[in-house]
Motif scaffolding. Structure first.
Motif, short mmCIF file in Angstrom:
data_model
loop_
_atom_site.label_atom_id
_atom_site.label_comp_id
_atom_site.label_asym_id
_atom_site.label_seq_id
_atom_site.Cartn_x
_atom_site.Cartn_y
_atom_site.Cartn_z
N ASP A 1 0.83 -1.21 0.00
CA ASP A 1 0.00 0.00 0.00
C ASP A 1 0.86 1.26 0.00
N THR A 2 1.99 1.22 0.72
CA THR A 2 2.87 2.40 0.75
C THR A 2 3.48 2.68 -0.60
N ILE A 3 3.90 1.64 -1.31
CA ILE A 3 4.47 1.82 -2.65
C ILE A 3 3.44 2.42 -3.59
N LEU A 4 2.21 1.91 -3.54
CA LEU A 4 1.15 2.44 -4.40
C LEU A 4 0.81 3.88 -4.03
N GLN A 5 0.78 4.18 -2.74
CA GLN A 5 0.45 5.54 -2.31
C GLN A 5 1.53 6.53 -2.74
N LEU A 6 2.78 6.13 -2.65
CA LEU A 6 3.87 7.01 -3.07
C LEU A 6 3.85 7.22 -4.58
N ARG A 7 3.44 6.20 -5.33
CA ARG A 7 3.31 6.37 -6.77
C ARG A 7 2.20 7.35 -7.10
N ASP A 8 1.09 7.25 -6.40
CA ASP A 8 -0.01 8.18 -6.65
C ASP A 8 0.37 9.60 -6.27
N ALA A 9 1.25 9.75 -5.29
CA ALA A 9 1.69 11.08 -4.87
C ALA A 9 2.88 11.57 -5.67
N ASN A 10 3.27 10.84 -6.71
CA ASN A 10 4.41 11.19 -7.56
C ASN A 10 5.70 11.25 -6.77
N ARG A 11 5.82 10.34 -5.78
CA ARG A 11 7.06 10.23 -5.01
C ARG A 11 7.51 8.77 -4.97
N ASP B 1 10.28 7.43 -5.73
CA ASP B 1 11.68 7.22 -5.35
C ASP B 1 11.92 7.43 -3.87
N ARG B 2 10.87 7.70 -3.13
CA ARG B 2 11.05 7.97 -1.69
C ARG B 2 11.33 6.69 -0.90
N LEU B 3 10.89 5.54 -1.40
CA LEU B 3 11.09 4.28 -0.70
C LEU B 3 11.73 3.27 -1.64
N HIS B 4 12.87 2.75 -1.23
CA HIS B 4 13.55 1.69 -1.97
C HIS B 4 13.67 0.51 -1.01
N ILE B 5 12.88 -0.54 -1.25
CA ILE B 5 12.81 -1.66 -0.32
C ILE B 5 13.22 -2.95 -1.02
N GLU B 6 13.98 -3.77 -0.31
CA GLU B 6 14.44 -5.06 -0.83
C GLU B 6 14.30 -6.12 0.26
N PHE B 7 13.92 -7.32 -0.17
CA PHE B 7 13.78 -8.46 0.74
C PHE B 7 14.80 -9.52 0.36
N TYR B 8 15.47 -10.05 1.37
CA TYR B 8 16.45 -11.12 1.15
C TYR B 8 16.00 -12.35 1.95
N VAL B 9 15.72 -13.43 1.26
CA VAL B 9 15.27 -14.67 1.89
C VAL B 9 16.46 -15.63 1.93
N THR B 10 16.91 -15.94 3.12
CA THR B 10 18.09 -16.79 3.26
C THR B 10 17.75 -18.27 3.12
N GLY B 11 16.54 -18.67 3.48
CA GLY B 11 16.13 -20.06 3.33
C GLY B 11 15.34 -20.24 2.05
N THR B 12 15.67 -21.22 1.21
CA THR B 12 14.99 -21.43 -0.07
C THR B 12 14.10 -22.65 0.00
N LYS B 13 13.09 -22.64 -0.82
CA LYS B 13 12.17 -23.78 -0.84
C LYS B 13 12.85 -25.01 -1.42
N GLY B 14 13.96 -24.83 -2.16
CA GLY B 14 14.68 -25.97 -2.68
C GLY B 14 15.24 -26.84 -1.56
N ASN B 15 15.64 -26.18 -0.47
CA ASN B 15 16.13 -26.94 0.67
C ASN B 15 15.02 -27.78 1.29
N ASP B 16 13.80 -27.23 1.31
CA ASP B 16 12.68 -27.99 1.85
C ASP B 16 12.37 -29.19 0.98
N ILE B 17 12.46 -28.99 -0.35
CA ILE B 17 12.18 -30.10 -1.25
C ILE B 17 13.22 -31.20 -1.08
N LYS B 18 14.50 -30.80 -0.96
CA LYS B 18 15.54 -31.79 -0.77
C LYS B 18 15.34 -32.54 0.56
#
Length: 606
Positions: free
Chosen positions: A438-448, A450-467
């Motif tokens: 919702d924050t990303i969409l709201q900032l887009r509607d407000a023409n801002r 570039d105000r939020l740059h967010i990244e997610f890093y997942v250290t556990g992969t589903k491939g490990n669960d399958i193995k």
């Protein structure tokens, strides 16, 4: 050419360790100054003749202990620190947040010094008891602590100064041992309850020197003037009958008056305010990763909380003494007079809370609130560019920033936020998914945008669960087929060979016997029925910001340096000790080798 890097390394080493070096220098100066005062003081000649260097060491360590007991209380004055925040946040915010960031490490440094000098002080006094008994002065009976020569030091230890000293030593050792990281992580209650003995320790500290065991001679102005005579000359300079002695005055009050007064004012203030700050649970949400989201009512209309601040919660149904800190992830506003905290179920207190919520329900539980209190993470809300790194539940200080951006997308501060969140599974991202989307969409509607740059890093992969799942299925295999060098087929039995009968072993060689416990179709069906959560299916805007594995910090910092050349940036980190150490090294490298200066502000897990 090699000298310049060496000088740089030395400069940054002393810059990073400046306050530690300053503290060691201060402690050394106080000890040495007191030691030499009692070593050269003419008024202490007769008591020094009995105790020797034990007098000087015990008095020198006593001065350092008084200093440590005075300073160790200052970081605990949370209400007064809050007042300082309101005053200094506008005048000199960097200084105050530096104090908040260093308050915990400062408290630990002073506490370690206190334990070390308390041990030396106790050993020196044990030696003094022995010297009081062995070196009994028949001529100056007034300065003796023993009643007669060779009196048992054990009976001297049973006196008021002896019992109070031993009690203080036991308390400080208990507090020191339970403060170790291993104990805090595994037996937090031991750490908590032993630290409630600090008021008893302070009371004993004040009472301990009032017995007047150590005595000094009363000298007139002529006798007290500096002279160069030897000590034997001092002893023969006047008649024995003219010697008068008084107890050495305790200076503990002069050291403790101001900090103890501040601490007591802060304690009374907090007790009076939190006893009327009862809150109720309005909503409970069970989030992935065994985390609870508690929506609580505001304790009173004057309750104020800023982004990044934390509160102390007490559940009377669990404990009447324990208060636990939690960051406020959603601060109260004029439209919504409630706030939200996230509780990671890890430890006996949180496990008991989870059990009470499941058994009794949220309506029957109530909490007392103490706070809100300032945190170093508050600085992110006032920066034009804030670099934020979080691991797991360490995201809580930055959630309120997203709420603020969602409600006020056009505000000037915070300017731009780079948020990196490291989690183990994709399901944990759902804690923040709705708000971030919702924050990303709201900032887009407000023409801002570039105000939020967010990244997610997942250290556990589903491939490990399958193995792992395949490993569980394939572990039921009884043998595997192997072709040797001559082209003949052989077989190798599994680890369960010893538990198999002869008929079962023979059946392995028959071609009609399946080599696996389940068929290939059954395996395929089992894998299809296993559900793996993918954030991209439900939140496409977040899916494109998800990356597998841990962050490549060289690339991350390189991107920031390229984006903000010649800038001074603050990196706010809330995570594990290993993560904080890694980021500290990166900030040091970037600051020393580029024109971009990055300062790390961290809040570690306990």
């Amino acid at each position: 050419m090699r000298l310049i890097p060496l000088l740089k390394d030395s400069y940054y080493f002393f810059k990073r360790r400046f306050f530690l070096i300053l503290w060691i220098s201060l402690v050394t100066y106080i000890f040495y100054n007191t030691y030499m005062f009692y070593f050269n003081g003419r008024q202490f000649y007769y008591i020094r003749r009995i105790l020797g260097l034990g007098l000087c060491i015990s008095r020198g360590t006593a001065s350092v202990i008084n200093l440590c007991c005075a300073l160790v209380l200052l970081p605990l004055c949370k209400k007064l620190n809050q007042v300082l925040y309101r005053i200094l946040s506008k005048l000199w915010p960097n200084l105050f947040f530096f104090w908040l960031e260093r308050a915990k490490s400062f408290h630990m440094t002073v506490a370690v010094t206190l334990v070390m000098f308390a041990l030396v002080h106790s050993v020196s006094h044990f030696v003094n008891l022995w010297n009081f008994s062995r070196s009994y002065d028949e001529r100056m009976k007034e300065i003796n602590f023993a009643k007669y020569k060779n009196e048992s030091p054990f009976f001297l230890l049973l006196s008021q100064p002896g019992l109070t000293g031993v009690s203080m030593l036991i308390i400080i050792l208990l507090m020191g041992m339970t403060s170790m990281r291993v104990v805090r992580r595994n037996i937090y209650n031991a750490f908590w309850y032993t630290h409630q003995l600090y008021m008893l320790f302070i009371a004993l500290l004040i009472v301990h020197p009032l017995s007047g065991v150590l005595k000094e001679e009363i000298l007139d102005d002529v006798e007290s003037s500096p002279i160069t005579s030897h000590e034997e000359g001092w002893s023969n300079s006047s008649s024995i009958d003219t010697h008068k002695f008084i107890s050495i005055r305790s200076k503990t009050w002069t050291w403790m008056a101001f900090p103890l007064g501040c601490f007591l004012i802060d304690l009374v203030w907090r007790i009076s305010s939190r006893n009327r700050a009862r809150v109720h649970i309005l909503e409970v949400t069970h989030m992935p990763g065994r985390t609870l989201s508690l929506t609580l009512s505001c304790p009173h209309s004057q309750f104020m909380c800023r982004m990044g601040q934390y509160i102390l919660l007490q559940c009377l149904d669990i404990s009447l003494l324990e208060w636990h800190p939690f960051t406020v992830v959603k601060v109260p506003t004029s439209n919504s007079r409630n706030f939200v905290v996230w509780v990671r179920v890890k430890g006996d207190w949180t496990e008991h809370l989870e059990r009470l919520l499941l058994e009794n329900g949220a309506n029957r539980l109530s909490f007392l609130v103490d706070g809100a209190f300032s945190s170093p993470m508050e600085g992110a809300a006032a920066d034009e560019v804030a670099l934020c790194v979080a691991a797991g539940v360490g995201i809580t200080p930055f959630v309120s920033l997203l709420h603020h951006m969602l409600l006020k997308p056009r505000t000037k501060l915070p300017g731009r936020i780079h948020l990196l969140w490291i989690v183990r599974t994709e399901e944990e991202i759902t804690w923040l998914a709705d708000l971030a989307n919702d924050t990303i969409l709201q900032l887009r509607d407000a023409n801002r945008p570039d105000r939020l740059h967010i990244e997610f890093y997942v250290t556990g992969t589903k491939g490990n669960d399958i193995k792992a799942f395949k490993g569980k299925e394939e572990c039921s295999a009884t043998h595997m087929v192997v072709i040797n060098e001559k082209g003949k087929i052989t077989h190798a039995l599994s680890n369960n060979e010893k538990s198999m009968t002869d008929d079962e072993k023979a059946s392995l060689l028959t071609p009609n016997r399946r080599r696996h416990a389940c068929t290939d179709d059954e395996k395929r069906n089992n894998l299809n029925h296993m559900k793996y959560y993918e954030i991209a299916k439900e939140y496409p805007l977040l899916g494109c910001r998800l990356k597998r594995g841990r962050p490549h910090w060289d690339r991350v910092f390189g991107y920031w340096v390229h984006l903000y050349p010649h800038k001074r940036l603050n990196l706010y980190c809330c995570g594990t000790k290993k993560l904080v150490k890694s980021l500290k090294n990166k900030c040091k490298y970037i600051t020393s080798n580029t024109k971009t200066k990055i300062t790390i502000v961290h809040e570690r897990f306990s």
